[in-house]
Write an enzyme that holds these catalytic residues in place. Structure first.
Site, mmCIF file in Angstrom:
data_model
loop_
_atom_site.group_PDB
_atom_site.id
_atom_site.type_symbol
_atom_site.label_atom_id
_atom_site.label_comp_id
_atom_site.label_asym_id
_atom_site.label_seq_id
_atom_site.Cartn_x
_atom_site.Cartn_y
_atom_site.Cartn_z
ATOM 1 N N LYS A 22 0.779 -1.393 -0.009
ATOM 2 C CA LYS A 22 -0.011 0.058 0.048
ATOM 3 C C LYS A 22 0.959 1.263 0.169
ATOM 4 O O LYS A 22 0.650 2.039 -0.555
ATOM 5 C CB LYS A 22 -0.885 -0.131 1.121
ATOM 6 C CG LYS A 22 -1.555 1.352 1.506
ATOM 7 C CD LYS A 22 -2.424 1.196 2.556
ATOM 8 C CE LYS A 22 -1.707 1.636 3.979
ATOM 9 N NZ LYS A 22 -1.463 2.967 4.194
ATOM 10 N N ASN A 23 1.807 1.217 0.795
ATOM 11 C CA ASN A 23 2.688 2.301 1.131
ATOM 12 C C ASN A 23 3.738 2.747 -0.073
ATOM 13 O O ASN A 23 4.359 3.804 -0.067
ATOM 14 C CB ASN A 23 3.173 2.523 2.482
ATOM 15 C CG ASN A 23 2.250 2.678 3.682
ATOM 16 O OD1 ASN A 23 1.221 3.171 3.254
ATOM 17 N ND2 ASN A 23 2.706 2.698 4.708
ATOM 18 N N ARG A 92 -4.853 10.302 4.422
ATOM 19 C CA ARG A 92 -3.643 11.595 4.650
ATOM 20 C C ARG A 92 -2.808 11.519 3.315
ATOM 21 O O ARG A 92 -2.416 12.647 2.993
ATOM 22 C CB ARG A 92 -2.990 11.502 5.739
ATOM 23 C CG ARG A 92 -4.054 11.460 6.943
ATOM 24 C CD ARG A 92 -3.084 10.835 8.023
ATOM 25 N NE ARG A 92 -1.968 11.891 8.303
ATOM 26 C CZ ARG A 92 -1.962 13.313 8.820
ATOM 27 N NH1 ARG A 92 -3.197 13.585 9.577
ATOM 28 N NH2 ARG A 92 -1.032 13.964 8.798
ATOM 29 N N CYS A 116 -5.075 12.423 13.120
ATOM 30 C CA CYS A 116 -5.920 10.970 12.889
ATOM 31 C C CYS A 116 -5.884 10.244 14.156
ATOM 32 O O CYS A 116 -4.961 10.643 15.265
ATOM 33 C CB CYS A 116 -5.257 10.494 11.745
ATOM 34 S SG CYS A 116 -3.821 9.626 11.842
ATOM 35 N N ARG A 121 0.275 14.202 13.189
ATOM 36 C CA ARG A 121 0.886 14.006 11.788
ATOM 37 C C ARG A 121 0.772 15.163 11.203
ATOM 38 O O ARG A 121 0.278 15.194 10.057
ATOM 39 C CB ARG A 121 0.135 12.797 11.355
ATOM 40 C CG ARG A 121 -0.001 11.468 12.075
ATOM 41 C CD ARG A 121 -0.292 10.525 11.178
ATOM 42 N NE ARG A 121 0.319 9.934 10.069
ATOM 43 C CZ ARG A 121 -0.251 9.344 9.389
ATOM 44 N NH1 ARG A 121 -1.219 8.562 9.353
ATOM 45 N NH2 ARG A 121 0.477 8.626 8.181
ATOM 46 N N ASP A 312 4.534 0.634 12.382
ATOM 47 C CA ASP A 312 3.223 -0.233 11.435
ATOM 48 C C ASP A 312 2.937 -1.738 11.870
ATOM 49 O O ASP A 312 2.215 -2.446 11.593
ATOM 50 C CB ASP A 312 3.045 -0.133 9.880
ATOM 51 C CG ASP A 312 3.040 1.311 9.491
ATOM 52 O OD1 ASP A 312 2.581 2.167 10.359
ATOM 53 O OD2 ASP A 312 3.414 1.394 8.425
ATOM 54 N N ILE A 334 7.575 6.667 17.040
ATOM 55 C CA ILE A 334 7.314 7.481 15.981
ATOM 56 C C ILE A 334 5.938 8.271 15.899
ATOM 57 O O ILE A 334 5.977 9.544 15.635
ATOM 58 C CB ILE A 334 6.969 6.614 14.905
ATOM 59 C CG1 ILE A 334 8.123 5.538 14.503
ATOM 60 C CG2 ILE A 334 6.763 7.073 13.319
ATOM 61 C CD1 ILE A 334 9.568 6.270 14.182
ATOM 62 N N ARG A 406 -8.930 -0.736 4.374
ATOM 63 C CA ARG A 406 -7.766 0.263 3.750
ATOM 64 C C ARG A 406 -6.576 -0.414 3.481
ATOM 65 O O ARG A 406 -5.941 0.182 2.288
ATOM 66 C CB ARG A 406 -7.809 1.653 4.785
ATOM 67 C CG ARG A 406 -8.815 2.231 5.010
ATOM 68 C CD ARG A 406 -8.351 3.373 5.881
ATOM 69 N NE ARG A 406 -7.250 3.945 5.120
ATOM 70 C CZ ARG A 406 -6.417 4.747 6.132
ATOM 71 N NH1 ARG A 406 -6.649 5.360 7.313
ATOM 72 N NH2 ARG A 406 -5.322 5.370 5.690
HETATM 73 N N1 EPU Z 1 5.994 14.518 10.858
HETATM 74 C C1 EPU Z 1 6.326 15.691 11.372
HETATM 75 N N2 EPU Z 1 6.076 16.838 10.556
HETATM 76 C C2 EPU Z 1 6.045 16.093 9.155
HETATM 77 C C3 EPU Z 1 6.206 14.779 8.769
HETATM 78 C C4 EPU Z 1 6.206 13.935 9.633
HETATM 79 O O1 EPU Z 1 6.400 16.310 12.520
HETATM 80 O O2 EPU Z 1 5.895 17.066 8.266
HETATM 81 C C5 EPU Z 1 6.403 13.399 11.979
HETATM 82 C C6 EPU Z 1 5.344 12.408 12.250
HETATM 83 O O3 EPU Z 1 4.323 12.949 12.973
HETATM 84 C C7 EPU Z 1 5.827 11.085 12.892
HETATM 85 C C8 EPU Z 1 7.237 11.250 12.182
HETATM 86 O O4 EPU Z 1 7.462 12.551 11.798
HETATM 87 O O5 EPU Z 1 6.229 11.605 13.979
HETATM 88 C C9 EPU Z 1 7.233 10.094 11.129
HETATM 89 O O6 EPU Z 1 6.136 10.263 10.230
HETATM 90 P P1 EPU Z 1 6.335 10.324 8.420
HETATM 91 O O7 EPU Z 1 6.110 11.550 7.951
HETATM 92 O O8 EPU Z 1 7.593 9.171 8.233
HETATM 93 O O9 EPU Z 1 4.743 9.333 8.285
HETATM 94 P P2 EPU Z 1 4.065 9.277 6.938
HETATM 95 O O10 EPU Z 1 4.891 9.633 5.823
HETATM 96 O O11 EPU Z 1 2.845 10.296 7.115
HETATM 97 C C10 EPU Z 1 4.213 6.913 6.617
HETATM 98 C C11 EPU Z 1 3.082 5.910 6.196
HETATM 99 C C12 EPU Z 1 2.636 5.220 7.676
HETATM 100 C C13 EPU Z 1 3.838 4.793 8.742
HETATM 101 C C14 EPU Z 1 4.716 6.051 8.726
HETATM 102 C C15 EPU Z 1 5.944 5.741 9.477
HETATM 103 C C16 EPU Z 1 2.325 6.031 4.100
HETATM 104 C C17 EPU Z 1 1.544 6.568 3.164
HETATM 105 N N3 EPU Z 1 2.247 5.967 5.258
HETATM 106 O O12 EPU Z 1 3.294 7.850 7.175
HETATM 107 O O13 EPU Z 1 1.856 4.240 7.269
HETATM 108 O O14 EPU Z 1 3.342 4.685 9.557
HETATM 109 O O15 EPU Z 1 5.343 6.343 7.309
HETATM 110 O O16 EPU Z 1 6.646 4.813 8.985
HETATM 111 O O17 EPU Z 1 3.607 5.803 3.743
HETATM 112 C C18 EPU Z 1 -0.133 2.657 7.875
HETATM 113 O O18 EPU Z 1 0.199 2.157 6.608
HETATM 114 O O19 EPU Z 1 -0.814 2.019 8.586
HETATM 115 C C19 EPU Z 1 0.619 4.022 8.026
HETATM 116 C C20 EPU Z 1 0.417 4.669 9.199
#
Ligand code: EPU
Length: 427
Positions: A22-23, A92, A116, A121, A312, A334, A406
């Site tokens: 998915k990701n 998101r 969320c 996030r 995850d 995280i 999802r």
């Molecule tokens: N963060 C910030 N600011 C930002 C971006 C991130 O503070 O602008 C923080 C987040 O709040 C978190 C950390 O940085 O504490 C890492 O978040 P990241 O940005 O890596 O998460 P993401 O890109 O929003 C993806 C996956 C998530 C997975 C996380 C961590 C996708 C579509 N989603 O989210 O997947 O948990 O990386 O590995 O790739 C899931 O599949 O269930 C899922 C939540």
């Protein structure tokens, strides 16, 4: 609304094929907006989230068709530049269209995602990254508006925390920038590598794949290409943990065991046996009186960016630790609110205390977990409840399973193929 009814206590035996990730699918679908032409993506999982992303592309003017696991996307003519609130609030990852839209047409308007179930996030790192490339951003009535005059410039982008979708967004934005972009403290997740491969197939010049320093040499134009989504390491890990919790011996095909170093290590410590090839693995529990049953040794985990233990898989691993022989400390670093499954696991008899970002799980042994009606709160929490239900005695009813849909392709059918007594019913 649909519910899952699980009759627990049956070990899992058999083989299932793992779906595309998915990701990885979400950013790769978004990346097709970067260049006109007919893009071909193979191994695209048919999930609620991938359907939402394809719907968003349609709103932006792209056309697509699915044939089995292959999705063809024609992004010749884009007619919109806005990701509406209605879609972003359900997924998101819709923010992933920001980078490609900026690169292709210099403007994008995307609803700012709210918090969320697992944390606040924010997307401040994405926006800071775009600004380093010369993009102006502002917040207007709940929408982020991002615009750049002409082509983006290169720049140096440093992430305070290696953000997965942040790295992906900046990669896509910078692929056609004028000059060189260096992304420091970039996310090293395999899904980012999958996107790098796709962008390179489209004509991008990127160095440093798989490392925390990515260098993008902007090119004048990109072209449509053919790419394949990598296997879903989180789905793989979920079935591995399910086998350790329920007992049995299962083989997972079409997967990449090398993408699960931390989980593999922890499951071996717990007492499961794992045999791997390049693209398959078998998890088996020790044979006791003719049955494959694991009495897991308790072990601590700390969630970390790749190659650390994935957040995850934290909820699913906690369900296994509930069956442990001692105490396990589960440290979630995280996301600040990713323990929603704890209250539900406790309804099944689990002994868990939350202390800030740590959950102290006192194993109750495998015979004391009992089925109960529980409620899914997010995607991975739902998977954790399914695993607990498979290991518990008696029936577990998991409601709100739209969360599961999802991110897990055909989970009920796959679990049934492994002999699990699981069925989906209407509430
Ligand atoms: N963060 C910030 N600011 C930002 C971006 C991130 O503070 O602008 C923080 C987040 O709040 C978190 C950390 O940085 O504490 C890492 O978040 P990241 O940005 O890596 O998460 P993401 O890109 O929003 C993806 C996956 C998530 C997975 C996380 C961590 C996708 C579509 N989603 O989210 O997947 O948990 O990386 O590995 O790739 C899931 O599949 O269930 C899922 C939540």
């Amino acid at each position: 609304m649909d519910q899952l009814i699980i009759e627990g206590g049956t070990p899992l035996y058999g083989t299932v094929a793992i779906s595309g990730a998915k990701n990885a699918a979400l950013p790769l679908i978004a990346a097709t907006l970067l260049a006109p032409g007919l893009h071909t993506l193979h191994n695209v999982p048919d999930l609620r989230d991938t359907r939402t992303m394809l719907k968003l592309l349609e709103i932006l003017g792209a056309r697509w068709e699915r044939q089995g696991k292959t999705v063809r996307i024609n992004s010749d003519r884009l007619t919109g530049a806005e990701a509406p609130y209605d879609l972003v609030k359900t997924m998101r990852a819709s923010v992933l269209v920001l980078g490609p839209l900026l690169a292709r047409s210099g403007f994008a308007r995307v609803s700012l995602p709210g918090g969320c179930a697992i944390g606040a996030r924010p997307i401040n790192f994405h926006l800071k990254g775009f600004e380093k490339l010369g993009v102006a951003t502002r917040l207007e009535q709940g929408y982020v508006e991002a615009a750049v005059e002409g082509r983006m410039g290169g720049g140096t982008v440093y992430f305070d925390i290696p953000s997965v979708t942040g790295t992906e967004n900046v990669l896509m934005a910078s692929a056609m920038a004028q000059g060189e972009t260096v992304i420091k403290n970039a996310a090293k997740e395999p899904e980012v590598g999958n996107l790098v491969d796709m962008l390179v197939a489209m004509g991008a010049e990127i160095e440093g794949k798989g490392t925390d320093r990515l260098v993008v040499h902007g090119v004048d134009r990109l072209h449509a290409a053919e790419s394949t989504i990598i296997p879903d390491r989180i789905e793989t890990g979920t079935y591995m943990i399910a086998a350790a919790a329920a007992g049995g011996r299962i083989t997972l095909t079409d997967c990449t065991p090398a993408h699960l170093p931390a989980l593999t290590e922890k499951l071996l410590f717990c007492g499961a046996a794992i045999e791997t090839t390049d693209d398959s693995l078998t998890v088996s529990c020790p044979e006791i009186d003719g049955r494959n049953i694991c009495h897991p040794c308790s072990v601590d985990i700390t969630t970390l960016p790749y190659p650390g233990f994935p957040t995850d898989l934290q909820a699913q691993f906690m369900a296994l630790m509930v069956l442990g022989n001692g105490t396990s400390i589960i440290h979630e670093t995280i996301f600040e609110n990713r323990f929603m499954h704890v209250a539900e696991l406790k309804r099944m008899g689990a002994n868990i205390t939350i202390e800030g970002s740590r959950a102290v799980v006192r194993g109750i042994g495998r015979d004391k977990l009992s089925g109960a009606p529980v409620m899914a709160t997010d995607l991975r929490a739902s998977a954790s409840l399914v695993i607990a239900g498979l290991a518990a005695s008696g029936a577990t009813t998991v409601s709100r399973i739209y969360h599961l849909e999802r991110g897990y392709e055909n989970m009920v059918e796959k679990m049934q193929a492994l002999g699990a007594k699981v069925k989906k019913v209407r509430e």
